[in-house]
Design a protein around this motif. Structure first.
Motif, PDB file in Angstrom:
ATOM      1  N   PRO A 180     -30.221  11.318 -11.147  1.00  0.00           N
ATOM      2  CA  PRO A 180     -30.043  10.145 -12.015  1.00  0.00           C
ATOM      3  C   PRO A 180     -29.128   9.118 -11.371  1.00  0.00           C
ATOM      4  N   GLY A 181     -29.245   7.883 -11.858  1.00  0.00           N
ATOM      5  CA  GLY A 181     -28.253   6.858 -11.553  1.00  0.00           C
ATOM      6  C   GLY A 181     -27.175   6.933 -12.626  1.00  0.00           C
ATOM      7  N   GLY A 182     -26.771   5.805 -13.166  1.00  0.00           N
ATOM      8  CA  GLY A 182     -25.772   5.807 -14.230  1.00  0.00           C
ATOM      9  C   GLY A 182     -26.339   6.348 -15.529  1.00  0.00           C
ATOM     10  N   VAL A 183     -25.603   7.248 -16.159  1.00  0.00           N
ATOM     11  CA  VAL A 183     -26.012   7.797 -17.453  1.00  0.00           C
ATOM     12  C   VAL A 183     -24.829   7.642 -18.407  1.00  0.00           C
ATOM     13  N   PRO A 184     -24.939   6.824 -19.453  1.00  0.00           N
ATOM     14  CA  PRO A 184     -23.810   6.537 -20.345  1.00  0.00           C
ATOM     15  C   PRO A 184     -23.482   7.712 -21.260  1.00  0.00           C
ATOM     16  N   THR A 185     -22.686   8.655 -20.748  1.00  0.00           N
ATOM     17  CA  THR A 185     -22.350   9.858 -21.498  1.00  0.00           C
ATOM     18  C   THR A 185     -20.923   9.858 -22.028  1.00  0.00           C
ATOM     19  N   ARG A 186     -20.031   9.076 -21.416  1.00  0.00           N
ATOM     20  CA  ARG A 186     -18.636   9.002 -21.849  1.00  0.00           C
ATOM     21  C   ARG A 186     -18.191   7.542 -21.818  1.00  0.00           C
ATOM     22  N   PRO A 187     -17.133   7.191 -22.555  1.00  0.00           N
ATOM     23  CA  PRO A 187     -16.662   5.804 -22.564  1.00  0.00           C
ATOM     24  C   PRO A 187     -16.346   5.257 -21.181  1.00  0.00           C
ATOM     25  N   ASP A 188     -15.767   6.087 -20.294  1.00  0.00           N
ATOM     26  CA  ASP A 188     -15.414   5.589 -18.961  1.00  0.00           C
ATOM     27  C   ASP A 188     -16.670   5.276 -18.144  1.00  0.00           C
ATOM     28  N   GLY A 200     -25.835  -2.195 -12.670  1.00  0.00           N
ATOM     29  CA  GLY A 200     -25.575  -1.056 -13.538  1.00  0.00           C
ATOM     30  C   GLY A 200     -26.555  -0.961 -14.680  1.00  0.00           C
ATOM     31  N   LYS A 201     -26.912  -2.109 -15.245  1.00  0.00           N
ATOM     32  CA  LYS A 201     -27.853  -2.125 -16.376  1.00  0.00           C
ATOM     33  C   LYS A 201     -29.226  -1.611 -15.957  1.00  0.00           C
ATOM     34  N   LEU A 202     -29.693  -2.023 -14.789  1.00  0.00           N
ATOM     35  CA  LEU A 202     -31.014  -1.599 -14.319  1.00  0.00           C
ATOM     36  C   LEU A 202     -31.031  -0.124 -13.938  1.00  0.00           C
ATOM     37  N   SER A 203     -29.914   0.365 -13.421  1.00  0.00           N
ATOM     38  CA  SER A 203     -29.843   1.759 -12.978  1.00  0.00           C
ATOM     39  C   SER A 203     -29.653   2.735 -14.136  1.00  0.00           C
ATOM     40  N   SER A 204     -29.047   2.268 -15.213  1.00  0.00           N
ATOM     41  CA  SER A 204     -28.669   3.153 -16.310  1.00  0.00           C
ATOM     42  C   SER A 204     -29.872   3.665 -17.102  1.00  0.00           C
ATOM     43  N   LYS A 205     -29.845   4.963 -17.380  1.00  0.00           N
ATOM     44  CA  LYS A 205     -30.839   5.586 -18.250  1.00  0.00           C
ATOM     45  C   LYS A 205     -30.108   6.491 -19.232  1.00  0.00           C
ATOM     46  N   ALA A 223     -40.416  18.225  -6.502  1.00  0.00           N
ATOM     47  CA  ALA A 223     -39.236  18.705  -5.778  1.00  0.00           C
ATOM     48  C   ALA A 223     -38.013  17.887  -6.144  1.00  0.00           C
ATOM     49  N   ILE A 224     -38.167  16.568  -6.142  1.00  0.00           N
ATOM     50  CA  ILE A 224     -37.083  15.647  -6.481  1.00  0.00           C
ATOM     51  C   ILE A 224     -37.600  14.659  -7.513  1.00  0.00           C
ATOM     52  N   PHE A 225     -36.825  14.470  -8.572  1.00  0.00           N
ATOM     53  CA  PHE A 225     -37.190  13.498  -9.599  1.00  0.00           C
ATOM     54  C   PHE A 225     -36.065  12.491  -9.753  1.00  0.00           C
ATOM     55  N   VAL A 226     -36.390  11.210  -9.592  1.00  0.00           N
ATOM     56  CA  VAL A 226     -35.435  10.119  -9.756  1.00  0.00           C
ATOM     57  C   VAL A 226     -35.812   9.352 -11.021  1.00  0.00           C
ATOM     58  N   PRO A 227     -35.019   9.441 -12.081  1.00  0.00           N
ATOM     59  CA  PRO A 227     -35.362   8.777 -13.346  1.00  0.00           C
ATOM     60  C   PRO A 227     -35.227   7.256 -13.267  1.00  0.00           C
ATOM     61  N   GLY A 228     -36.301   6.553 -13.597  1.00  0.00           N
ATOM     62  CA  GLY A 228     -36.255   5.101 -13.674  1.00  0.00           C
ATOM     63  C   GLY A 228     -36.797   4.412 -12.437  1.00  0.00           C
ATOM     64  N   PHE A 229     -37.552   3.334 -12.657  1.00  0.00           N
ATOM     65  CA  PHE A 229     -38.181   2.610 -11.548  1.00  0.00           C
ATOM     66  C   PHE A 229     -37.144   2.024 -10.595  1.00  0.00           C
ATOM     67  N   PHE A 230     -36.086   1.404 -11.148  1.00  0.00           N
ATOM     68  CA  PHE A 230     -35.077   0.767 -10.287  1.00  0.00           C
ATOM     69  C   PHE A 230     -34.383   1.804  -9.407  1.00  0.00           C
ATOM     70  N   ASN A 231     -34.101   2.969  -9.963  1.00  0.00           N
ATOM     71  CA  ASN A 231     -33.463   4.027  -9.176  1.00  0.00           C
ATOM     72  C   ASN A 231     -34.405   4.563  -8.103  1.00  0.00           C
ATOM     73  N   PHE A 233     -36.585   2.762  -6.587  1.00  0.00           N
ATOM     74  CA  PHE A 233     -36.533   1.708  -5.571  1.00  0.00           C
ATOM     75  C   PHE A 233     -35.272   1.856  -4.710  1.00  0.00           C
ATOM     76  N   LEU A 234     -34.123   2.077  -5.353  1.00  0.00           N
ATOM     77  CA  LEU A 234     -32.870   2.265  -4.616  1.00  0.00           C
ATOM     78  C   LEU A 234     -32.939   3.498  -3.718  1.00  0.00           C
ATOM     79  N   TYR A 235     -33.534   4.559  -4.228  1.00  0.00           N
ATOM     80  CA  TYR A 235     -33.677   5.800  -3.454  1.00  0.00           C
ATOM     81  C   TYR A 235     -34.458   5.530  -2.168  1.00  0.00           C
ATOM     82  N   PHE A 236     -35.532   4.764  -2.283  1.00  0.00           N
ATOM     83  CA  PHE A 236     -36.352   4.409  -1.122  1.00  0.00           C
ATOM     84  C   PHE A 236     -35.552   3.551  -0.137  1.00  0.00           C
TER      85      PHE A 236
END
Length: 262
Positions: A180-188, A200-205, A223-231, A233-236
Motif C-alpha cells: 500500500p501507499g498511504g493508508v489513513p489509520t491514525r491521526p499522525d 498524498g491524496k492520490l496515493s491514499s487508500k 505475487a505482488i498487489f499494489v492498491p490503487g492506480f496511482f500507486n 504508476f509510482l511502483y512502475f
C-alpha cells in the motif's frame, strides 16, 4: 472449520481485514497487543456475525516467549488455519542514528522476525493452508533515507513472501505481498497524507479498500498487489528511476520529519 489468522487485528488495516473476513463468514483468530481492544473488536464482530467463531489472544509479537504461549494456546484448542493475514508492523520514521537500540531491535522483530516466524509456525497448523496475505509497503520498493529501517524491513517481507509463493505452489497455497501507499489509520498518518498535498491524496487508500482488494488479489494468486492506480504508476516509475536519484528525492522529502508511534 479452519480459522483465518490476523495479526495487528485492532489497528486500522487489521480491523478492516477482520471485518471483511467476518462478512465472508470466516472463523477468526485475532491477535494484537491490547487484550481490551481485542475484546471490544470481538464483540463488535459477533454482534454483526453471531454465527462465526472468534478467538482472541493478546500477544507482544516481538517477544519469542509470548509468541510461544499463543502457539501453545492454539495447539491446546486444536485450532487449524486456512488463511494467514500478516498485518502487524511498526512504522517508526527517523534518522537511523536517532534510534535507540531498543527501537532498532523492536522494529526488526515486529516487522520481519515475528511475521516470518509465525508464518512458519502456522503453516504447520494448516488445515490445509490456502492463502497467505502479508502487508508490506510501497516504502520497500526503493531504499528510503530517513525511513531506512522501515523500508528495509518491508523490502525483506516483499522478497521473502514472493519467494515463498513459488515454494508453496506445489501445495496449492496462494501467497500475496501487498504494497500500500498511504493508508489513513491514525491521526499522525492522516496529517502526513494531508501535508503531502495532491501526491498524498492520490496515493491514499482506505483500510477497507486495501483489505477487500487484497483478499481478491490473493484469490487470483498475485505475487505482488499494489492498491490503487496511482500507486501502481509510482511502483512502475520507481523501478525505472536510478536509485541514486530516487534516494536524493526521498531524503529531501523526509529528512525534516520524524515519527515514533510505538
Amino acid at each position: 472449520m479452519a480459522y483465518t489468522f490476523i495479526s495487528g487485528a485492532t489497528g486500522g488495516i487489521g480491523k478492516a481485514f477482520t471485518v471483511a473476513c467476518a462478512q465472508n463468514r470466516c472463523d477468526l483468530f485475532l491477535t494484537g497487543r491490547s487484550e481490551e481492544k481485542l475484546k471490544v473488536l470481538r464483540e463488535e464482530i459477533l454482534q454483526k456475525q453471531p454465527s462465526i467463531r472468534v478467538e482472541i489472544f493478546p500477544c507482544q509479537l516481538t517477544e519469542v516467549e509470548e509468541r510461544q504461549k499463543m502457539l501453545s494456546y492454539i495447539d491446546e484448542k486444536e485450532i487449524k488455519f486456512d488463511r494467514i493475514v500478516n498485518v502487524a508492523g511498526a512504522d517508526i520514521q527517523k534518522a537511523f542514528t536517532d534510534y535507540t537500540q531498543e527501537k532498532v531491535v523492536f522494529q526488526i522483530r515486529v516487522n520481519v522476525e515475528a511475521t516470518i516466524s509465525l508464518t512458519h509456525a502456522l503453516l504447520q497448523r494448516g488445515a490445509p493452508m490456502k492463502e497467505i496475505v502479508t502487508i508490506s509497503s510501497m516504502s520497500g520498493v526503493t531504499p528510503m533515507p530517513y525511513f531506512a529501517l522501515y523500508s528495509a524491513t518491508k523490502a525483506a517481507l516483499t522478497s521473502f513472501f514472493t519467494s515463498l509463493r513459488l515454494e508453496l505452489k506445489k501445495d496449492g497455497v496462494k501467497v500475496t505481498a501487498v504494497l500500500p501507499g498511504g493508508v489513513p489509520t491514525r491521526p499522525d498518518i492522516v496529517e502526513d497524507i494531508k501535508n503531502q498535498g495532491l501526491w498524498g491524496k492520490l496515493s491514499s487508500k482506505t483500510p477497507q479498500y486495501v483489505a477487500e482488494k487484497s483478499l481478491k488479489a490473493v484469490k487470483k494468486n498475485k505475487a505482488i498487489f499494489v492498491p490503487g492506480f496511482f500507486n501502481k504508476f509510482l511502483y512502475f516509475i520507481m523501478k525505472l528511476v536510478p536509485k541514486c536519484v530516487s534516494m536524493r528525492f526521498i531524503a529531501n522529502r523526509w529528512k525534516k520529519q520524524t515519527k515514533d508511534a510505538f
